[in-house]
Design a protein around this motif. Sequence first.
Motif, short mmCIF file in Angstrom:
data_model
loop_
_atom_site.label_atom_id
_atom_site.label_comp_id
_atom_site.label_asym_id
_atom_site.label_seq_id
_atom_site.Cartn_x
_atom_site.Cartn_y
_atom_site.Cartn_z
N GLU A 168 0.83 -1.21 0.00
CA GLU A 168 0.00 0.00 0.00
C GLU A 168 0.86 1.26 0.00
O GLU A 168 0.57 2.24 -0.71
N ALA A 169 1.95 1.26 0.78
CA ALA A 169 2.83 2.42 0.80
C ALA A 169 3.53 2.60 -0.55
O ALA A 169 3.75 3.73 -1.00
N THR A 170 3.85 1.48 -1.20
CA THR A 170 4.47 1.55 -2.52
C THR A 170 3.47 2.03 -3.56
O THR A 170 3.82 2.79 -4.48
N GLU A 171 2.21 1.61 -3.41
CA GLU A 171 1.15 2.08 -4.31
C GLU A 171 1.03 3.60 -4.24
O GLU A 171 0.94 4.28 -5.27
N ALA A 172 1.06 4.13 -3.02
CA ALA A 172 0.99 5.59 -2.85
C ALA A 172 2.21 6.27 -3.47
O ALA A 172 2.10 7.34 -4.09
N LEU A 173 3.37 5.65 -3.33
CA LEU A 173 4.59 6.19 -3.93
C LEU A 173 4.45 6.24 -5.45
O LEU A 173 4.76 7.27 -6.09
N LEU A 174 3.99 5.15 -6.05
CA LEU A 174 3.87 5.09 -7.51
C LEU A 174 2.86 6.11 -8.03
O LEU A 174 3.09 6.74 -9.08
N GLU A 175 1.78 6.28 -7.32
CA GLU A 175 0.80 7.29 -7.72
C GLU A 175 1.40 8.69 -7.69
O GLU A 175 1.16 9.51 -8.59
N ALA A 176 2.20 8.96 -6.64
CA ALA A 176 2.84 10.28 -6.53
C ALA A 176 3.85 10.49 -7.65
O ALA A 176 3.94 11.58 -8.23
N LEU A 177 4.62 9.45 -7.98
CA LEU A 177 5.59 9.56 -9.06
C LEU A 177 4.89 9.79 -10.40
O LEU A 177 5.31 10.64 -11.20
N GLU A 178 3.82 9.04 -10.65
CA GLU A 178 3.11 9.15 -11.92
C GLU A 178 2.44 10.52 -12.07
O GLU A 178 2.36 11.07 -13.17
N SER A 179 1.98 11.07 -10.94
CA SER A 179 1.30 12.36 -11.01
C SER A 179 2.24 13.50 -11.37
O SER A 179 1.80 14.54 -11.88
N VAL A 202 11.96 6.42 -10.68
CA VAL A 202 13.10 6.04 -9.84
C VAL A 202 13.81 4.86 -10.48
O VAL A 202 13.24 4.15 -11.31
N ASP A 203 15.05 4.65 -10.04
CA ASP A 203 15.84 3.54 -10.58
C ASP A 203 15.69 2.27 -9.76
O ASP A 203 15.94 1.17 -10.27
N ARG A 210 5.25 -1.81 -12.97
CA ARG A 210 4.62 -0.49 -13.07
C ARG A 210 5.64 0.63 -12.87
O ARG A 210 5.61 1.64 -13.57
N ALA A 211 6.55 0.43 -11.92
CA ALA A 211 7.59 1.44 -11.65
C ALA A 211 8.71 1.38 -12.67
O ALA A 211 9.50 2.33 -12.76
N ASP A 212 8.78 0.28 -13.42
CA ASP A 212 9.92 0.02 -14.31
C ASP A 212 11.22 0.13 -13.53
O ASP A 212 12.21 0.71 -13.98
N ALA A 213 11.18 -0.43 -12.31
CA ALA A 213 12.35 -0.39 -11.42
C ALA A 213 12.30 -1.61 -10.52
O ALA A 213 11.23 -2.02 -10.06
N PRO A 214 13.44 -2.22 -10.26
CA PRO A 214 13.46 -3.38 -9.36
C PRO A 214 13.14 -2.98 -7.93
O PRO A 214 13.37 -1.84 -7.51
N ILE A 215 12.59 -3.92 -7.18
CA ILE A 215 12.29 -3.72 -5.76
C ILE A 215 13.19 -4.65 -4.96
O ILE A 215 13.19 -5.87 -5.16
N VAL A 216 13.96 -4.07 -4.05
CA VAL A 216 14.84 -4.83 -3.17
C VAL A 216 14.06 -5.10 -1.89
O VAL A 216 13.60 -4.16 -1.23
N ILE A 217 13.92 -6.36 -1.54
CA ILE A 217 12.90 -6.74 -0.56
C ILE A 217 13.47 -7.70 0.47
O ILE A 217 14.34 -8.51 0.16
N GLY A 218 12.99 -7.63 1.70
CA GLY A 218 13.44 -8.53 2.75
C GLY A 218 12.44 -9.63 3.01
O GLY A 218 11.23 -9.39 3.07
N THR A 219 12.93 -10.86 3.17
CA THR A 219 12.05 -12.00 3.41
C THR A 219 12.80 -13.09 4.16
O THR A 219 14.05 -13.14 4.13
N ILE A 220 12.07 -13.94 4.85
CA ILE A 220 12.65 -15.11 5.52
C ILE A 220 12.56 -16.29 4.57
O ILE A 220 11.50 -16.56 4.00
N LEU A 221 13.68 -16.99 4.39
CA LEU A 221 13.71 -18.11 3.45
C LEU A 221 14.05 -19.40 4.17
O LEU A 221 14.79 -19.40 5.16
N ARG A 222 13.52 -20.49 3.65
CA ARG A 222 13.87 -21.82 4.13
C ARG A 222 14.56 -22.56 2.99
O ARG A 222 13.96 -22.77 1.93
N ASP A 223 15.79 -22.97 3.23
CA ASP A 223 16.55 -23.67 2.21
C ASP A 223 16.17 -25.15 2.17
O ASP A 223 15.55 -25.66 3.11
N PRO A 224 16.54 -25.85 1.08
CA PRO A 224 16.18 -27.27 0.97
C PRO A 224 16.68 -28.13 2.12
O PRO A 224 16.07 -29.17 2.42
#
Length: 534
Positions: free
Chosen positions: A260-271, A276-277, A306-320
């Motif tokens: 939701e916060a990213t959605e608001a960011l994208l709307e502000a950028l588009e307006s 952004v890179d 939509r942003a035409d930009a990669p998103i660097v994101i944090g997540t918890i992963l479980r390896d094999p």
Amino acid sequence: MSAPRRLRWWGALPAALLGGFTLDLATPWVNWWPGALLGVALIIAAVWQQRAWVGLVAGVVAGAAFWGPHISWLTLYLGPIPWLGLCGVMVAWFGLFGLFAASSTRGIAALRLPRGVRLAVQALTVAALWVAREQLQSTWPYGGFAWGRIAHTQAEGPYAALVSWLGFAGLSGLMALFCATVVALAFAAARRERHARPNRGFGLLPGVAVLVLATFALAFVPVAGVEQTGTLRVAAVQGNSKSGIFDDRESGDVLRDHLEATEALLEALESTGSEVDVIVWPENSAEFDLPGNHYAARAVERQAARADAPIVIGTILRDPDGTFTNSTLVVDGDGITGARYDKRRPVPFAEYMPNREFFHALVPDLVDLVQLEYQAGTRSSVLTIGERPGEFEAGIAICFDIIFDDHAEAMVGDGAEVIFAQTNNADFGRTDESAQQLQIAKLRAIETGRALVNISTVGTSAVVLPDGSEADRLPTFTAGAMVAEVPLASGETPALRFGATISTAWLLIAAAGTAAGVWGLGRTRARADADRRS
């Protein structure tokens, strides 16, 4: 030889108490940077040329006065036991500093050295022992806790630029040396007055003058520059999520807040017709197993497209193999890329439980809160993000990664042009923990010569330029996004090129000074034994 000049024990202990508390005034809750110099000077004065037991007790008192309030944020949700445990370890290191500093300065005072040489050796030894304490607490036990160093207090002080030349250990050592020199000169002057030698009373003035001039001049040292290779327009999203251990939330809430916060960011950028890179999300912002959650991954992928930009994101992963990692992934318009970083410094007693059976017998309820055993990452701390010709190298630091010197060296050594410091400070509420962490991050930006994006789930979030200034900042506990254009950089600052050498030099000085003190004490005892026999 007359007895060495020192404070009486009943004066030394209050000085240590006041020194420890004053040192903490230099941290964000008051942010009075001169408090670091005054506090360290009081602590050194308390242990100067003391008997061993007084030095030990004074060190313990100073450590308790500093660490107790400094990390009181640990008590917010977890209560006093973790706070007491960590304080106990840090205070023990302070006690050892007091013991060695007292014995060394007392022993060196017994050596037949010219006065100026003796004072210089004492001051260098105490400063080196201070640095040794900071370095040792940063490595042991359980990987150490590189927090609460004197250098950290200068993020917004006049000496912050020095960290780009000397590194964290070098800046701490220089500040401790200044304080130790002041104490040495003060005791020497008091001793002369006591022995009524006014005809030689001006002998200390040249040393005082040099100290004052050097201190003034060092405040004007500029930040060491590195080569700028380009610019990057970066956005960072703070979801203001309920992401603490005890927060009442449903699975997916944290991810939704950041979408939701990213959605608001994208709307502000588009307006405004802006773009952004790259977009950076905080630690744990995608919650558990983003690759295995098709709908979540697709939602992030659509926003990246939509942003035409990669998103660097944090997540918890479980390896094999069944192990877990606290990780960073990159998502672009085509999905999750192959770029991945796993946190190298999982936090003991929070992200894994060392000696689980032992501690479970003592505090089972607290130990049971740590359910997953995160593994230390072994991948490179630098990710290649984007596609040619617009790709860049980003150093990744997840939460406490940013406080360790070797992680900064690894990021720059692997070619980082910018640093993304992702964190989740929700467990510490509105305490000073996140502001203390941002202090360290600012100095890390100066030390490495890299722009740094410190992005948290709840704050404190800021985009920091290589000179330590802020390009943008978000209010804490507010959903929003920062957008700033930052430089990309290459090459090493003097701090990274010589920082390990400087740190090693301080440790060698500490060892040599301690050995000199032991020798001096031994000679004193030998003379005393000879006098008794004669």
